[in-house]
Design an enzyme around this catalytic site. Structure first.
Site, PDB file in Angstrom:
ATOM      1  NE  ARG A 104       5.407 -11.759  -2.418  1.00 53.89           N
ATOM      2  CZ  ARG A 104       6.158 -12.815  -2.686  1.00 53.89           C
ATOM      3  NH1 ARG A 104       5.774 -14.002  -2.251  1.00 53.89           N
ATOM      4  NH2 ARG A 104       7.292 -12.696  -3.367  1.00 53.89           N
TER       5      ARG A 104
ATOM      6  CD1 TRP B 172       1.482   1.497  -1.312  1.00 56.91           C
ATOM      7  CD2 TRP B 172      -0.179   0.448  -0.232  1.00 56.91           C
ATOM      8  NE1 TRP B 172       2.037   0.757  -0.300  1.00 56.91           N
ATOM      9  CE2 TRP B 172       1.050   0.107   0.385  1.00 56.91           C
ATOM     10  CE3 TRP B 172      -1.361  -0.087   0.303  1.00 56.91           C
ATOM     11  CZ2 TRP B 172       1.128  -0.754   1.479  1.00 56.91           C
ATOM     12  CZ3 TRP B 172      -1.283  -0.945   1.390  1.00 56.91           C
ATOM     13  CH2 TRP B 172      -0.055  -1.259   1.965  1.00 56.91           C
TER      14      TRP B 172
HETATM   15  N1  ARG Z   1       1.193  -2.299 -12.871  1.00 62.72           N
HETATM   16  C1  ARG Z   1      -0.220  -2.068 -12.831  1.00 62.72           C
HETATM   17  C2  ARG Z   1      -0.501  -0.637 -13.305  1.00 62.72           C
HETATM   18  O1  ARG Z   1       0.376   0.089 -13.545  1.00 62.72           O
HETATM   19  C3  ARG Z   1      -0.791  -2.265 -11.449  1.00 62.72           C
HETATM   20  C4  ARG Z   1      -0.483  -3.611 -10.821  1.00 62.72           C
HETATM   21  C5  ARG Z   1      -0.760  -3.659  -9.334  1.00 62.72           C
HETATM   22  N2  ARG Z   1       0.048  -2.763  -8.596  1.00 62.72           N
HETATM   23  C6  ARG Z   1      -0.084  -2.494  -7.318  1.00 62.72           C
HETATM   24  N3  ARG Z   1       0.718  -1.610  -6.802  1.00 62.72           N
HETATM   25  N4  ARG Z   1      -0.967  -3.089  -6.564  1.00 62.72           N
HETATM   26  O2  ARG Z   1      -1.570  -0.134 -13.414  1.00 62.72           O
END
Ligand code: ARG
Length: 367
Positions: free
Chosen positions: A59, A228
């Protein structure tokens, strides 16, 4: 609706909104049952939703969120096209950017645009007769569903699912990922040459597509957003969870570890090398990725800065800590303001898209 709007328009960040605008919004709601955000309200609101999301460790970057305003899209074809534009723009040739694409909100009559996929890009999971799954078991239900809709995948462990879009006018339609749209990273280890023979790869862009953006009393049911990746999300969850790709046993075996009992800590040792390989590979491919140490340090810096300004940062401790080596990061060693899932604007889970009752089956830990 009206209570939400009043709440939103009372936010200090929006105090510059002239009283005429507030009055007009309330009048529009009175007359039409809804109102329309300006592009500026939408952008600020989406950034605040990110800032308010208690489970996100990234954040610190909330002000960098960019908006693609697709509120003029209503046909399924044009929505799918916009989603691919979202992927290309936010992938940014590897220099991933935080981007949200916003489509029309739920209408006063309840009509809503929905995407059944948890991410715009996600690998299929094909159930085999023996109960095993080729690909990502997390998407086995969705894969069954799209096969019933007539989609046929190649059957490899890394086939992109088609995008399943539901609109009030077009019903359910699916779209294959256009060639050249998805950037993927082959996984190699800097010191273990056999690693690349495992044939692992992952996509560069996590574009979450099943959460709603709740903002100012409106619900944007289709608002995919990209940030990301963290190395641990892929290395210490997607590849290593037993109910995902479950790669720890093969990695440990190739490392020559004794997997006959837990006390050799083969899982832990394999987990580190796998997660290290993911980070190394994204780096080598020029794809932006956070490591869990930097992410935690940034997050704690951000929280301390906010505290100095007298602001709270509601946080879900168990989510901002990484699934490996938590105690080596600063987020582990402190408490945070308790999470507040009622605060708005925010990103919220929503009922599964009607056309795909399976879409929301995945547990909280999958996000
Ligand atoms: N944990 C999810 C995955 O492995 C993605 C969640 C969002 N993560 C992020 N870095 N914006 O695919």
């Amino acid at each position: 609706m009206r209570r939400g709007a009043e709440h939103f328009f009372a936010l200090p960040e929006l105090s510059h909104i002239p009283p005429e605008r507030r009055a007009q919004v309330l009048r529009d709601i009175e007359e039409t049952g809804t109102y329309t955000h300006t592009a500026e309200e939408l952008l600020i609101g989406a950034r605040l939703a990110w800032r308010n999301h208690a489970r996100c460790v990234g954040r610190m970057h909330w002000k960098s969120l960019k908006l693609l305003d697709f509120r003029d899209r209503t046909s399924a074809d044009s929505i799918a096209e916009a989603c691919w534009e979202h992927v290309r723009t936010s992938t940014n040739a590897g220099k991933i950017e935080a981007v949200i694409s916003v489509f029309p909100p739920r209408a006063p009559d309840g009509g809503a645009i929905r995407i059944s996929n948890p991410h715009l890009l996600r690998y299929a999971g094909y159930r085999q007769p023996d109960g095993s799954v080729v690909g990502d078991p997390a998407t086995a239900d969705l894969t069954d569903h799209v096969q019933r809709l007539g989609w046929r995948g190649a059957g490899t462990p890394y086939d992109f699912l088609p995008l399943v879009v539901t609109t009030p006018d077009d019903g359910v339609k699916w779209y294959d990922v256009p060639a050249g749209t998805a950037l993927e990273v082959p996984i190699r280890h800097p010191d273990l040459p056999w690693f690349e023979e495992l044939g692992l790869k992952w996509y560069a862009n996590p574009a979450l597509s099943e959460m709603a953006l709740e903002l100012g009393g409106l619900t944007y049911t289709c608002a995919p957003f990209t940030g990301w990746y963290l190395n641990t999300e892929i290395g210490a969850r997607n590849f290593s969870d037993e109910d995902r790709y479950n790669k720890l046993p093969i990695v440990a075996e190739k490392m020559g570890l004794d997997t006959s009992n837990d006390r050799t800590m083969w899982k832990d040792r394999a987990l580190v090398e796998l997660t290290y390989a993911v980070l190394h590979s994204f780096n080598a491919a020029g794809v932006r990725m956070y490591d869990h140490h930097t992410a935690a340090r940034h997050f704690v810096q951000y929280v301390e800065r906010e505290e100095r300004q007298g602001r709270t940062v509601p946080t879900d401790w168990s989510w901002v800590n990484p699934p490996l080596s938590s105690s080596t990061t600063p987020a582990f060693h402190r408490t945070f303001d308790p999470p507040d899932f009622d605060v708005r604007p925010n990103f919220v889970r929503q009922q599964a898209a009607d056309a795909c009752p399976h879409a929301m089956r995945s547990g909280a830990a999958d996000i």
